[in-house]
Design a protein around this motif. Structure first.
Motif, PDB file in Angstrom:
ATOM      1  N   VAL A  90      -8.194  27.225  48.816  1.00 41.92           N
ATOM      2  CA  VAL A  90      -6.923  27.024  49.522  1.00 41.92           C
ATOM      3  C   VAL A  90      -6.128  25.893  48.883  1.00 41.92           C
ATOM      4  O   VAL A  90      -4.939  26.033  48.569  1.00 41.92           O
ATOM      5  CB  VAL A  90      -7.166  26.727  51.016  1.00 41.92           C
ATOM      6  CG1 VAL A  90      -5.847  26.358  51.706  1.00 41.92           C
ATOM      7  CG2 VAL A  90      -7.800  27.930  51.693  1.00 41.92           C
ATOM      8  N   LEU A  91      -6.790  24.771  48.678  1.00 42.82           N
ATOM      9  CA  LEU A  91      -6.120  23.605  48.090  1.00 42.82           C
ATOM     10  C   LEU A  91      -6.234  23.667  46.569  1.00 42.82           C
ATOM     11  O   LEU A  91      -6.944  22.861  45.939  1.00 42.82           O
ATOM     12  CB  LEU A  91      -6.737  22.312  48.632  1.00 42.82           C
ATOM     13  CG  LEU A  91      -6.628  22.087  50.143  1.00 42.82           C
ATOM     14  CD1 LEU A  91      -7.289  20.785  50.540  1.00 42.82           C
ATOM     15  CD2 LEU A  91      -5.169  22.117  50.599  1.00 42.82           C
ATOM     16  N   THR A  92      -5.548  24.630  45.990  1.00 46.20           N
ATOM     17  CA  THR A  92      -5.521  24.755  44.535  1.00 46.20           C
ATOM     18  C   THR A  92      -4.660  23.634  43.941  1.00 46.20           C
ATOM     19  O   THR A  92      -3.921  22.952  44.647  1.00 46.20           O
ATOM     20  CB  THR A  92      -4.937  26.110  44.118  1.00 46.20           C
ATOM     21  OG1 THR A  92      -3.583  26.193  44.595  1.00 46.20           O
ATOM     22  CG2 THR A  92      -5.742  27.261  44.701  1.00 46.20           C
ATOM     23  N   THR A  93      -4.761  23.453  42.637  1.00 44.07           N
ATOM     24  CA  THR A  93      -3.946  22.428  41.975  1.00 44.07           C
ATOM     25  C   THR A  93      -2.465  22.669  42.213  1.00 44.07           C
ATOM     26  O   THR A  93      -1.680  21.727  42.420  1.00 44.07           O
ATOM     27  CB  THR A  93      -4.242  22.419  40.464  1.00 44.07           C
ATOM     28  OG1 THR A  93      -5.628  22.147  40.266  1.00 44.07           O
ATOM     29  CG2 THR A  93      -3.419  21.366  39.748  1.00 44.07           C
ATOM     30  N   TYR A  94      -2.078  23.938  42.187  1.00 38.10           N
ATOM     31  CA  TYR A  94      -0.670  24.291  42.427  1.00 38.10           C
ATOM     32  C   TYR A  94      -0.227  23.803  43.805  1.00 38.10           C
ATOM     33  O   TYR A  94       0.857  23.222  43.958  1.00 38.10           O
ATOM     34  CB  TYR A  94      -0.512  25.799  42.305  1.00 38.10           C
ATOM     35  CG  TYR A  94       0.825  26.338  42.743  1.00 38.10           C
ATOM     36  CD1 TYR A  94       1.951  26.201  41.937  1.00 38.10           C
ATOM     37  CD2 TYR A  94       0.976  27.003  43.967  1.00 38.10           C
ATOM     38  CE1 TYR A  94       3.189  26.697  42.333  1.00 38.10           C
ATOM     39  CE2 TYR A  94       2.201  27.499  44.370  1.00 38.10           C
ATOM     40  CZ  TYR A  94       3.303  27.354  43.552  1.00 38.10           C
ATOM     41  OH  TYR A  94       4.520  27.843  43.946  1.00 38.10           O
ATOM     42  N   GLN A  95      -1.074  24.043  44.820  1.00 33.81           N
ATOM     43  CA  GLN A  95      -0.707  23.674  46.180  1.00 33.81           C
ATOM     44  C   GLN A  95      -0.757  22.164  46.398  1.00 33.81           C
ATOM     45  O   GLN A  95       0.131  21.593  47.030  1.00 33.81           O
ATOM     46  CB  GLN A  95      -1.634  24.378  47.188  1.00 33.81           C
ATOM     47  CG  GLN A  95      -1.477  25.883  47.224  1.00 33.81           C
ATOM     48  CD  GLN A  95      -0.201  26.315  47.926  1.00 33.81           C
ATOM     49  OE1 GLN A  95       0.805  25.619  47.907  1.00 33.81           O
ATOM     50  NE2 GLN A  95      -0.225  27.485  48.547  1.00 33.81           N
ATOM     51  N   THR A  96      -1.796  21.502  45.892  1.00 30.47           N
ATOM     52  CA  THR A  96      -1.887  20.047  46.103  1.00 30.47           C
ATOM     53  C   THR A  96      -0.795  19.304  45.342  1.00 30.47           C
ATOM     54  O   THR A  96      -0.334  18.256  45.788  1.00 30.47           O
ATOM     55  CB  THR A  96      -3.272  19.521  45.693  1.00 30.47           C
ATOM     56  OG1 THR A  96      -3.577  19.901  44.347  1.00 30.47           O
ATOM     57  CG2 THR A  96      -4.352  20.071  46.626  1.00 30.47           C
ATOM     58  N   ASP A  97      -0.391  19.846  44.185  1.00 31.43           N
ATOM     59  CA  ASP A  97       0.737  19.227  43.469  1.00 31.43           C
ATOM     60  C   ASP A  97       2.012  19.304  44.310  1.00 31.43           C
ATOM     61  O   ASP A  97       2.809  18.355  44.340  1.00 31.43           O
ATOM     62  CB  ASP A  97       0.953  19.909  42.118  1.00 31.43           C
ATOM     63  CG  ASP A  97      -0.031  19.439  41.059  1.00 31.43           C
ATOM     64  OD1 ASP A  97      -0.785  18.489  41.329  1.00 31.43           O
ATOM     65  OD2 ASP A  97      -0.048  20.023  39.960  1.00 31.43           O
ATOM     66  N   LYS A  98       2.213  20.443  44.978  1.00 40.37           N
ATOM     67  CA  LYS A  98       3.379  20.574  45.855  1.00 40.37           C
ATOM     68  C   LYS A  98       3.303  19.569  47.010  1.00 40.37           C
ATOM     69  O   LYS A  98       4.302  18.927  47.364  1.00 40.37           O
ATOM     70  CB  LYS A  98       3.470  22.002  46.411  1.00 40.37           C
ATOM     71  CG  LYS A  98       3.960  23.008  45.401  1.00 40.37           C
ATOM     72  CD  LYS A  98       4.255  24.391  45.949  1.00 40.37           C
ATOM     73  CE  LYS A  98       4.042  24.640  47.369  1.00 40.37           C
ATOM     74  NZ  LYS A  98       4.321  26.032  47.784  1.00 40.37           N
ATOM     75  N   PHE A  99       2.118  19.457  47.575  1.00 41.76           N
ATOM     76  CA  PHE A  99       1.938  18.513  48.683  1.00 41.76           C
ATOM     77  C   PHE A  99       2.193  17.085  48.223  1.00 41.76           C
ATOM     78  O   PHE A  99       2.896  16.316  48.894  1.00 41.76           O
ATOM     79  CB  PHE A  99       0.517  18.641  49.247  1.00 41.76           C
ATOM     80  CG  PHE A  99       0.181  17.620  50.288  1.00 41.76           C
ATOM     81  CD1 PHE A  99       0.486  17.843  51.621  1.00 41.76           C
ATOM     82  CD2 PHE A  99      -0.443  16.418  49.949  1.00 41.76           C
ATOM     83  CE1 PHE A  99       0.192  16.886  52.598  1.00 41.76           C
ATOM     84  CE2 PHE A  99      -0.743  15.469  50.909  1.00 41.76           C
ATOM     85  CZ  PHE A  99      -0.427  15.697  52.230  1.00 41.76           C
TER      86      PHE A  99
END
Length: 335
Positions: free
Chosen positions: A202-211
């Protein structure tokens, strides 16, 4: 083991998380027994001359140090194999880049911890932030937590967050955000995320970078309190994190480009080899180092002496037809 999900700091910028990567080293082998056939458009010592005519009846020469290619057939199967080897991994990569997050199983201690050691939150804000974290858990199955401290810079804060995680959580399904305030007056601060390995789908690099980018922007806004920045960022992130998306990271793009380049070159080389073999199969081998160019007595079409019986264009008999003695494999009869 938990790993960083990235972070940011006052004064500019955010950084991505780090994971563990592994690779393998291949080996190559070669054989001194493999002989490479040489081909050129110009003569070299020991070469055989192959003459062929194209669709416009123009003569061409190929020089080679082997006569064996006249017995070889163009290999189109190899091109098909190369094409499949190029396309199939790309299809796999393409589908791997489609992300459809699934909720993490809540088969663990889902206790939310808010440890405000730096006292950046009021009691009411702590209670409200816990509600926001519960909402995030309900949507993702991941338990977020928060800890604040004072005086720690990026790498110190990352170590602090790691130790806090392993001391308080015995699973790999929490997501801890550590916040350090250096100087309240100068608005200097750092934050660092620490996520369990089981949160990675769920917390992929793509998503955590957005966060991280969103939280960095919210914290940098002087009109926001620490609570408001975290609350807004988590609420917005909760609404987006479980949606399907397509993402190909830079490493995957580089790999795909290199992969296509390698097999594209191999296909091009094999196509060139097939074309050359086709011409050689249609050609006549002659002994002359530099074959003599003549013209058809009927239509003036150029041809190489001793390479054909009749003109390729008009069909008239040429003045210098094929001769057995001009064949490289010709042997004088024994008397």
């Amino acid at each position: 083991m938990p790993h960083s999900s990235g972070g940011g700091h006052g004064g500019g910028g955010f950084h991505g998380g780090g994971g563990f990567h592994s690779g393998s080293h291949g080996h190559s082998s070669s054989s001194n027994n493999i002989r490479t056939v040489r081909y050129t458009r110009t003569y070299f010592p020991g070469a055989y001359c192959f003459i062929y005519y194209d669709r416009l009846f123009r003569p061409h020469t190929i020089y080679s140090d082997s006569l064996d290619d006249q017995k070889r057939k163009p290999n189109w199967i190899t091109i098909l194999v190369y094409a499949l080897m190029m396309i199939v991994p790309l299809i796999f990569i393409f589908f791997q880049c489609f992300h459809m997050p699934k909720m993490i199983k809540d088969d663990y201690n889902t206790k939310i911890i808010i440890s405000d050691q730096a006292e950046v939150l009021s009691d009411e804000e702590e209670a409200n932030l816990k509600v926001t974290f519960e909402s995030f858990f309900d949507k993702t199955g991941i338990t977020p937590s928060f800890v604040s401290t004072k005086g720690l810079y990026r790498y110190e804060l990352e170590d602090f967050a790691y130790n806090f995680y392993v001391d308080n959580f015995k699973d790999e399904k929490h997501w801890l955000i550590a916040y350090s305030e250096i100087n309240e007056r100068s608005h200097k601060w750092f934050f660092e995320g620490m996520q369990g390995d089981d949160t990675d789908p769920v917390l992929t690099t793509y998503q955590t970078d957005k966060f991280n980018k969103a939280l960095q922007k919210a914290l940098a806004n002087m009109d926001n309190t620490v609570y408001q920045a975290f609350d807004k960022t988590f609420n917005d992130f909760s609404n987006e994190v479980m949606k399907p998306y397509f993402y190909m990271d830079k490493g995957m793009i580089v790999f795909a480009v290199i992969w296509v380049g390698i097999f594209g070159c191999l296909i091009a080389l094999q196509v060139n080899t097939n074309i050359r073999l086709k011409h050689i199969n249609e050609s006549t081998a002659v002994m002359h180092e530099e074959p003599r160019l003549e013209k058809c007595p009927y239509c003036d079409t150029p041809y190489y002496a001793y390479s054909i019986e009749t003109c390729p264009k008009c069909g008239g008999v040429v003045d210098y037809p094929k001769s057995a003695r001009n064949n490289p494999e010709y042997k004088d009869p024994e008397f």
